[in-house]
Design a protein around this motif. Structure first.
Motif, PDB file in Angstrom:
ATOM      1  N   LEU A  86       0.868  -1.178   0.000  1.00 43.40           N
ATOM      2  CA  LEU A  86       0.000   0.000   0.000  1.00 43.40           C
ATOM      3  C   LEU A  86       0.901   1.222   0.000  1.00 43.40           C
ATOM      4  O   LEU A  86       1.785   1.339   0.864  1.00 43.40           O
ATOM      5  N   SER A  87       0.693   2.132  -0.969  1.00 46.56           N
ATOM      6  CA  SER A  87       1.632   3.239  -1.167  1.00 46.56           C
ATOM      7  C   SER A  87       0.920   4.572  -1.279  1.00 46.56           C
ATOM      8  O   SER A  87      -0.256   4.646  -1.643  1.00 46.56           O
ATOM      9  N   ALA A  88       1.685   5.623  -0.983  1.00 42.55           N
ATOM     10  CA  ALA A  88       1.257   6.995  -1.237  1.00 42.55           C
ATOM     11  C   ALA A  88       2.426   7.734  -1.876  1.00 42.55           C
ATOM     12  O   ALA A  88       3.579   7.551  -1.474  1.00 42.55           O
ATOM     13  N   ALA A  89       2.135   8.530  -2.893  1.00 47.06           N
ATOM     14  CA  ALA A  89       3.179   9.281  -3.594  1.00 47.06           C
ATOM     15  C   ALA A  89       2.744  10.728  -3.763  1.00 47.06           C
ATOM     16  O   ALA A  89       1.556  11.011  -3.964  1.00 47.06           O
ATOM     17  N   TYR A  90       3.707  11.627  -3.691  1.00 42.62           N
ATOM     18  CA  TYR A  90       3.458  13.036  -3.978  1.00 42.62           C
ATOM     19  C   TYR A  90       4.004  13.317  -5.367  1.00 42.62           C
ATOM     20  O   TYR A  90       5.203  13.146  -5.628  1.00 42.62           O
ATOM     21  N   MET A  91       3.143  13.747  -6.299  1.00 46.63           N
ATOM     22  CA  MET A  91       3.496  13.868  -7.704  1.00 46.63           C
ATOM     23  C   MET A  91       3.775  15.317  -8.091  1.00 46.63           C
ATOM     24  O   MET A  91       3.122  16.252  -7.622  1.00 46.63           O
ATOM     25  N   PHE A  92       4.757  15.475  -9.013  1.00 48.58           N
ATOM     26  CA  PHE A  92       5.094  16.777  -9.568  1.00 48.58           C
ATOM     27  C   PHE A  92       4.921  16.716 -11.072  1.00 48.58           C
ATOM     28  O   PHE A  92       5.514  15.859 -11.729  1.00 48.58           O
ATOM     29  N   GLY A  93       4.118  17.620 -11.662  1.00 50.96           N
ATOM     30  CA  GLY A  93       3.996  17.697 -13.112  1.00 50.96           C
ATOM     31  C   GLY A  93       5.222  18.378 -13.697  1.00 50.96           C
ATOM     32  O   GLY A  93       5.593  19.469 -13.277  1.00 50.96           O
ATOM     33  N   LEU A  94       5.854  17.725 -14.705  1.00 48.53           N
ATOM     34  CA  LEU A  94       7.083  18.265 -15.287  1.00 48.53           C
ATOM     35  C   LEU A  94       6.846  18.945 -16.624  1.00 48.53           C
ATOM     36  O   LEU A  94       7.607  19.817 -17.022  1.00 48.53           O
TER      37      LEU A  94
END
Length: 250
Positions: A232-240
């Protein structure tokens, strides 16, 4: 003469490109084509085996980097580099008996222990997006796992009659670095969704097709052994980068 020809060319260009410019102005940028993120979460791992021991799941963790490239609104490709801890607990019990005249002797061997592995997981996943804005997805793809470290601790107790027919108990402990294959090839399947456009939550199952144990070097293992991990994961995403999609602006 030349001035007249120039006016005709300018008028022709306007007739061709002006409708296109007006049409394109009705559209706006609506999703990130390439995005990257920092990912972390928990593991629940075990080994499936054709051997005689009974294995149990143990908790672990993972963390690292991920990147996702959107081919369009509905399909994306995703890869990761994650440090991931895996392993399993085991226990066993064997009994044997023998008769001598009126006496029956019974011997038992029982034990328990735990294997701990650390890998660098590198999956390549194709995601199919659905739902509002394509924020939810299901994914499937291969995974290569590179072994970083391995450890085995255990205890074995043998109860058996000695040469005088008396039952004796002997306990031995082990702490070693087991022989584990350095590369594990497998597959992953996942489901996830974005929350607020930046936080990505996912649930994943991974199975190793390769035999995790190097049976040529490890005499303590038997049968075929395959890593099985639920995470089970959580990620913080950045649009490039950005790309346009047909979203009509008002």
């Amino acid at each position: 003469m030349f001035s007249y020809i120039r006016k005709i060319k300018i008028a022709s260009v306007k007739k061709v490109f002006l409708p296109i410019i007006i049409f394109c102005s009705l559209f706006e940028v609506s999703f990130a084509q390439l995005e990257a993120g920092i990912k972390a979460g928990g593991n629940f791992s075990n080994i499936t085996t054709s051997g005689s021991t009974t294995n149990h799941f143990i908790p672990g963790y993972h963390g690292g980097l991920m990147a996702r490239y959107h081919l369009n609104k509905y399909i994306s490709l995703q890869t990761e580099a994650l440090y991931s801890t895996k392993g399993f607990k085991y226990d066993y019990k064997f009994e044997s008996s023998a008769s001598f005249f009126f006496f029956t002797y019974t011997a038992t061997s029982e034990g328990s222990g735990q294997y701990n592995f650390s890998y660098i997981d590198v999956p390549l996943i194709a995601n199919g997006h659905f739902g509002g804005g394509g924020n939810s997805y299901v994914g499937l793809g291969p995974q290569l796992s590179f072994l970083v470290s391995s450890n085995h601790t255990g205890e074995n107790t043998v109860t058996a009659p000695n040469q005088y027919g008396q039952q004796t108990t002997t306990t031995t402990t082990v702490s070693e670095t087991p022989a584990i294959n350095s590369i594990d090839f497998g597959a992953v399947i996942s489901v996830g969704t974005k929350i607020g456009g930046e936080v990505d939550c996912s649930l994943r199952a991974a199975y190793g097709f390769s035999d995790a144990s190097d049976s040529n070097k490890n005499s303590n293992t038997s049968g075929s052994n395959h890593n099985l991990v639920f995470s089970l994961s959580a990620a913080y995403m950045f649009g490039l980068s950005k790309t346009s999609s047909p979203k009509l602006s008002r």
